[in-house]
Scaffold this motif. Structure first.
Motif, PDB file in Angstrom:
ATOM      1  N   ALA A 227       0.848  -1.187   0.000  1.00 56.40           N
ATOM      2  CA  ALA A 227       0.000   0.000   0.000  1.00 56.40           C
ATOM      3  C   ALA A 227       0.888   1.243   0.000  1.00 56.40           C
ATOM      4  CB  ALA A 227      -0.911  -0.011   1.229  1.00 56.40           C
ATOM      5  N   ALA A 228       0.265   2.416   0.060  1.00 58.36           N
ATOM      6  CA  ALA A 228       1.008   3.674   0.084  1.00 58.36           C
ATOM      7  C   ALA A 228       1.813   3.791   1.376  1.00 58.36           C
ATOM      8  CB  ALA A 228       0.041   4.843  -0.046  1.00 58.36           C
ATOM      9  N   ASP A 229       2.937   4.490   1.283  1.00 62.81           N
ATOM     10  CA  ASP A 229       3.792   4.670   2.459  1.00 62.81           C
ATOM     11  C   ASP A 229       3.051   5.364   3.603  1.00 62.81           C
ATOM     12  OD1 ASP A 229       6.156   3.558   1.289  1.00 62.81           O
ATOM     13  OD2 ASP A 229       6.388   5.404   0.142  1.00 62.81           O
ATOM     14  N   SER A 230       2.119   6.235   3.281  1.00 66.53           N
ATOM     15  CA  SER A 230       1.393   6.953   4.327  1.00 66.53           C
ATOM     16  C   SER A 230       0.618   6.010   5.234  1.00 66.53           C
ATOM     17  CB  SER A 230       0.442   7.981   3.700  1.00 66.53           C
ATOM     18  OG  SER A 230      -0.481   7.337   2.833  1.00 66.53           O
ATOM     19  N   LYS A 231       0.246   4.828   4.735  1.00 68.42           N
ATOM     20  CA  LYS A 231      -0.480   3.858   5.548  1.00 68.42           C
ATOM     21  C   LYS A 231       0.391   3.314   6.681  1.00 68.42           C
ATOM     22  CE  LYS A 231      -4.233   3.960   3.038  1.00 68.42           C
ATOM     23  NZ  LYS A 231      -5.507   4.547   3.573  1.00 68.42           N
ATOM     24  N   VAL A 232       1.697   3.357   6.481  1.00 66.84           N
ATOM     25  CA  VAL A 232       2.632   2.957   7.533  1.00 66.84           C
ATOM     26  C   VAL A 232       2.968   4.152   8.425  1.00 66.84           C
ATOM     27  CG1 VAL A 232       4.945   2.045   8.008  1.00 66.84           C
ATOM     28  CG2 VAL A 232       3.587   1.114   6.118  1.00 66.84           C
ATOM     29  N   TYR A 233       3.214   5.302   7.801  1.00 64.83           N
ATOM     30  CA  TYR A 233       3.669   6.470   8.570  1.00 64.83           C
ATOM     31  C   TYR A 233       2.596   7.043   9.482  1.00 64.83           C
ATOM     32  CZ  TYR A 233       8.257   6.904   6.511  1.00 64.83           C
ATOM     33  OH  TYR A 233       9.552   6.686   6.170  1.00 64.83           O
ATOM     34  N   VAL A 234       1.343   6.772   9.212  1.00 65.66           N
ATOM     35  CA  VAL A 234       0.301   7.301  10.085  1.00 65.66           C
ATOM     36  C   VAL A 234       0.484   6.816  11.516  1.00 65.66           C
ATOM     37  CG1 VAL A 234      -1.362   5.442   9.660  1.00 65.66           C
ATOM     38  CG2 VAL A 234      -2.187   7.727  10.243  1.00 65.66           C
ATOM     39  N   HIS A 235       1.109   5.646  11.683  1.00 61.09           N
ATOM     40  CA  HIS A 235       1.325   5.112  13.024  1.00 61.09           C
ATOM     41  C   HIS A 235       2.483   5.822  13.741  1.00 61.09           C
ATOM     42  CE1 HIS A 235      -1.542   1.914  12.278  1.00 61.09           C
ATOM     43  NE2 HIS A 235      -0.971   1.730  11.103  1.00 61.09           N
ATOM     44  N   ALA A 236       3.326   6.516  12.990  1.00 57.45           N
ATOM     45  CA  ALA A 236       4.440   7.239  13.612  1.00 57.45           C
ATOM     46  C   ALA A 236       3.985   8.510  14.306  1.00 57.45           C
ATOM     47  CB  ALA A 236       5.496   7.573  12.560  1.00 57.45           C
ATOM     48  N   ILE A 237       2.782   8.982  14.010  1.00 62.12           N
ATOM     49  CA  ILE A 237       2.285  10.206  14.638  1.00 62.12           C
ATOM     50  C   ILE A 237       1.203   9.916  15.673  1.00 62.12           C
ATOM     51  CG2 ILE A 237       2.922  11.635  12.672  1.00 62.12           C
ATOM     52  CD1 ILE A 237      -0.002  11.650  11.812  1.00 62.12           C
ATOM     53  N   ASP A 238       1.081   8.656  16.043  1.00 61.77           N
ATOM     54  CA  ASP A 238       0.136   8.263  17.094  1.00 61.77           C
ATOM     55  C   ASP A 238       0.785   8.542  18.451  1.00 61.77           C
ATOM     56  OD1 ASP A 238      -1.492   7.063  18.941  1.00 61.77           O
ATOM     57  OD2 ASP A 238      -1.572   5.112  17.954  1.00 61.77           O
ATOM     58  N   ASP A 239       0.356   9.582  19.118  1.00 69.96           N
ATOM     59  CA  ASP A 239       0.991   9.968  20.378  1.00 69.96           C
ATOM     60  C   ASP A 239       0.827   8.924  21.463  1.00 69.96           C
ATOM     61  OD1 ASP A 239       0.384  13.470  19.887  1.00 69.96           O
ATOM     62  OD2 ASP A 239       2.309  12.435  19.910  1.00 69.96           O
ATOM     63  N   ASP A 240      -0.257   8.154  21.427  1.00 67.74           N
ATOM     64  CA  ASP A 240      -0.488   7.163  22.470  1.00 67.74           C
ATOM     65  C   ASP A 240       0.456   5.964  22.329  1.00 67.74           C
ATOM     66  OD1 ASP A 240      -2.538   8.646  23.623  1.00 67.74           O
ATOM     67  OD2 ASP A 240      -4.045   7.772  22.293  1.00 67.74           O
ATOM     68  N   ASP A 241       0.730   5.564  21.089  1.00 73.08           N
ATOM     69  CA  ASP A 241       1.577   4.394  20.866  1.00 73.08           C
ATOM     70  C   ASP A 241       2.282   4.543  19.520  1.00 73.08           C
ATOM     71  OD1 ASP A 241       2.792   1.906  20.971  1.00 73.08           O
ATOM     72  OD2 ASP A 241       1.017   0.824  20.289  1.00 73.08           O
ATOM     73  N   PRO A 242       3.279   5.434  19.437  1.00 68.22           N
ATOM     74  CA  PRO A 242       3.943   5.659  18.152  1.00 68.22           C
ATOM     75  C   PRO A 242       4.774   4.453  17.730  1.00 68.22           C
ATOM     76  CG  PRO A 242       5.081   6.842  19.909  1.00 68.22           C
ATOM     77  CD  PRO A 242       3.839   6.272  20.514  1.00 68.22           C
ATOM     78  N   CYS A 243       4.801   4.168  16.445  1.00 67.22           N
ATOM     79  CA  CYS A 243       5.674   3.120  15.914  1.00 67.22           C
ATOM     80  C   CYS A 243       6.036   3.478  14.478  1.00 67.22           C
ATOM     81  CB  CYS A 243       5.037   1.740  16.011  1.00 67.22           C
ATOM     82  SG  CYS A 243       3.326   1.626  15.463  1.00 67.22           S
TER      83      CYS A 243
END
Length: 589
Positions: A227-243
């Motif tokens: 899928a698009a890279d943004s589908k992975v990067y959206v988890h990097a901006i999750d303040d509760d559980d960033p990855c």
């Protein structure tokens, strides 16, 4: 003349948070007779619509004046929780004569932290990829206990886990001239104790280097999810559980760097290898957007520092190679340092510290690393220099980076050591294998225990019983449903012996050498265009095809691992101590 003069700034509160300060100096005779009424609004730009407005209510108002005189100086303070758009402050008051007044000021919401760090590094520049393997850096002493092979294997396991969980502080502290705080490397210092811009910048440089060096060159979106890279990067901006991912092509390195500096819009506006124009969509601080500069064949670092083009996070875009790379440090000496795939032509050229075999044109695609400091970027030509917005959430980005989980899985394998020129054994798993583990997440449930690839590299340096054992980490990524399960919870339960938790090939191998140093191989090979995955079916550490196939059969391929593990019996190890679940051959000799 205005009745009041405004000034504003950003500072650190006693609790270590970013704080906004607005000072108001009233003209003589116009000062408030009582406490003024203040209204603070945050205004967010919305495309083709009126700005969105949120009112700030958690501020403190303090007044000062000489005894017996009017209070002509007032200060407004609040903890900064909003960094986008503009801040508008409106003040209403009546003076001693009862005359009503209203004044207003507006300024950008982002705190001004992005700038040349100006950190003094007088002796050796901090190249983490090189320093981890530096002969002068030795892990702390470790007391071995066993006289038999099984106990010696336990010695290795406990040592490796101690080094993995202890972090890279010893490496940073051993680099001459690197600034320390109370004897700690700045990446080890709690965010609340980083009090200056220089400290924040160097802490960021160290942490982003730990996250990115040694990562294999590949696109995260296609390989985790197709899928698009943004589908992975959206988890990097999750303040509760960033990855965040553990595989990166050039544009992905710059994107994660931007996110860790607080530019969350980068997650949905991922940088492109051909252009850094996506930076124009990053909205921290109205009126302080990214700038595109350059189109020069040779960009001198000293002059770029002087004209403001060179700050941490600056991106250089090469016209001919469709390549982008970002700046990780700026030095007073007039040099810059990047984290790169090896493709950017700096002066002097990169030193290729991970030992990647150079491909056509002198490129070293395959592993990502921090480069040696350079005086200039000399490419053919540079098409863009993209300077990020000066407003930043750097303190919050650092704090989030420390809690971020690398989206990857690791397997540990311990082999009886053989000389590199020993012919392969057809029964390698029976004759050489001592310990093998299931897939282990690259993090623990404790939010402070997150293990980047660079830590796995460091964990094998100078381990005990080198003459007897070769230690290997085999790294992999969860894909599709396994990816979604992994990012859903820090406490996800992974059965590392079953599909579909891992891919079929793995993404990286790390292995210990007899001299105590470590070899690293990124498993993804790619072409320059399109990030096309190319399988490499030889063992990059030993150069032996059978080693790779047999080792990865137990280390990476889940069904074969289950078959191989039928031979294995539990190794006597204190699991609470090691935090990892291991297996060993019954009665290793």
């Amino acid at each position: 003349m205005a009745d009041v003069t405004f000034s504003n700034g950003f500072s650190r509160s006693r609790d270590g948070f970013d704080q906004v300060s607005v000072q108001m100096r009233f003209e003589p005779g116009r000062a408030p007779a009582d406490t003024p009424q203040v209204k603070v609004e945050h205004r967010f730009p919305v495309k083709n619509k009126p700005p969105k407005v949120i009112e700030e209510r958690g501020f403190i108002l303090l007044g000062e004046g000489l005894p017996g005189a009017e209070k002509d100086f007032w200060e407004l303070l609040w903890e900064q929780r909003i960094f986008l758009g503009q801040i508008a402050v409106t003040v209403d008051w009546k003076d001693a004569a009862g005359t009503a007044h209203r004044e207003k000021t507006e300024f950008d919401a982002g705190n001004q932290l992005n700038a040349a760090s100006q950190v003094e590094l007088p002796t050796v520049a901090p190249e983490l990829a090189k320093s981890i393997n530096d002969a002068n850096i030795k892990p702390a002493e470790f007391v071995t206990k066993g006289s038999d092979a099984a106990t010696r294997a336990v010695d290795v396991l406990k040592f490796v886990y101690r080094q993995l969980s202890g972090g890279l502080g010893p490496v940073w502290r051993a680099i001459p001239g690197l600034p320390l705080k109370d004897g700690r490397a700045l990446c080890e210092v709690p965010v609340s104790e980083l009090t200056t811009q220089e400290e924040l910048e160097e802490a960021w440089s160290q942490l982003i280097s730990e996250a990115l060096i040694g990562t294999p060159y590949a696109g995260p979106g296609p390989n985790y999810l197709a899928a698009a890279d943004s589908k992975v990067y959206v988890h990097a901006i999750d303040d509760d559980d960033p990855c965040h991912p553990i595989i990166f092509a050039c544009q992905h390195l710059g994107t994660l760097a931007a996110i860790t500096r607080g530019f969350d819009d980068a997650a949905t506006s991922v940088l492109d290898a051909r252009s850094a124009s996506g930076m124009l969509n990053w909205k921290i601080g109205a009126g302080s957007s990214a700038e595109m500069r350059g189109k020069s064949g040779n960009l001198n670092a000293a002059s770029a520092i002087a004209n403001g083009s060179l700050v941490p996070g600056t991106n250089y875009v090469s016209k001919d190679k469709k390549h982008i790379a970002f700046v990780v440090r700026v030095f007073k000496s007039g040099k810059l340092q990047m984290i790169d795939t090896g493709a950017m032509q700096t002066v002097p050229a990169h030193t290729n510290p991970l030992g990647v075999a150079l491909g056509a044109g002198g490129l070293s695609f395959g592993n990502n690393y921090d480069t040696n400091p350079a005086d200039s970027v000399n490419d053919k030509p540079i098409s863009q220099v993209a300077v990020p917005p000066r407003a930043s959430r750097l303190r919050q980005g650092i704090e989030r980076m420390k809690r971020a989980r690398p989206i990857g899985l690791a397997r540990f394998v311990l082999l009886k050591r053989e000389p590199d020129n020993t012919p392969n054994s057809k029964d390698m798993l029976k004759t050489r294998l001592v310990v093998a583990s299931p897939a282990i997440p690259m993090w623990e449930t404790d939010v402070s225990k997150n293990y980047a690839i660079s830590r796995y590299f460091w964990s094998l340096r100078d381990h005990p019983h080198l003459e007897e054992f070769e230690a290997r980490w085999l790294l992999d990524i969860p894909q599709h449903e396994a990816f979604r399960a992994t990012v859903a919870s820090r406490e996800v339960k992974i059965d590392g012996t079953r599909a579909p938790w891992t891919s079929r090939l793995g993404v990286a191998d790390i292995g210990s050498k007899l001299d105590g140093k470590v070899r690293f191989v990124g498993r993804f090979g790619t072409t320059i265009e399109g990030n096309t995955t190319v399988s490499k079916w030889t063992d990059g550490i030993t150069g032996k095809k059978d080693d790779f196939n047999k080792l990865h059969r137990i280390g990476m391929r889940p069904f074969d691992f289950r078959e191989a593990s039928a031979q294995l019996a539990p190794l006597p190890i204190d699991q609470d101590d090691a935090q990892l679940k291991y297996y060993a051959l019954d009665g290793p000799k």
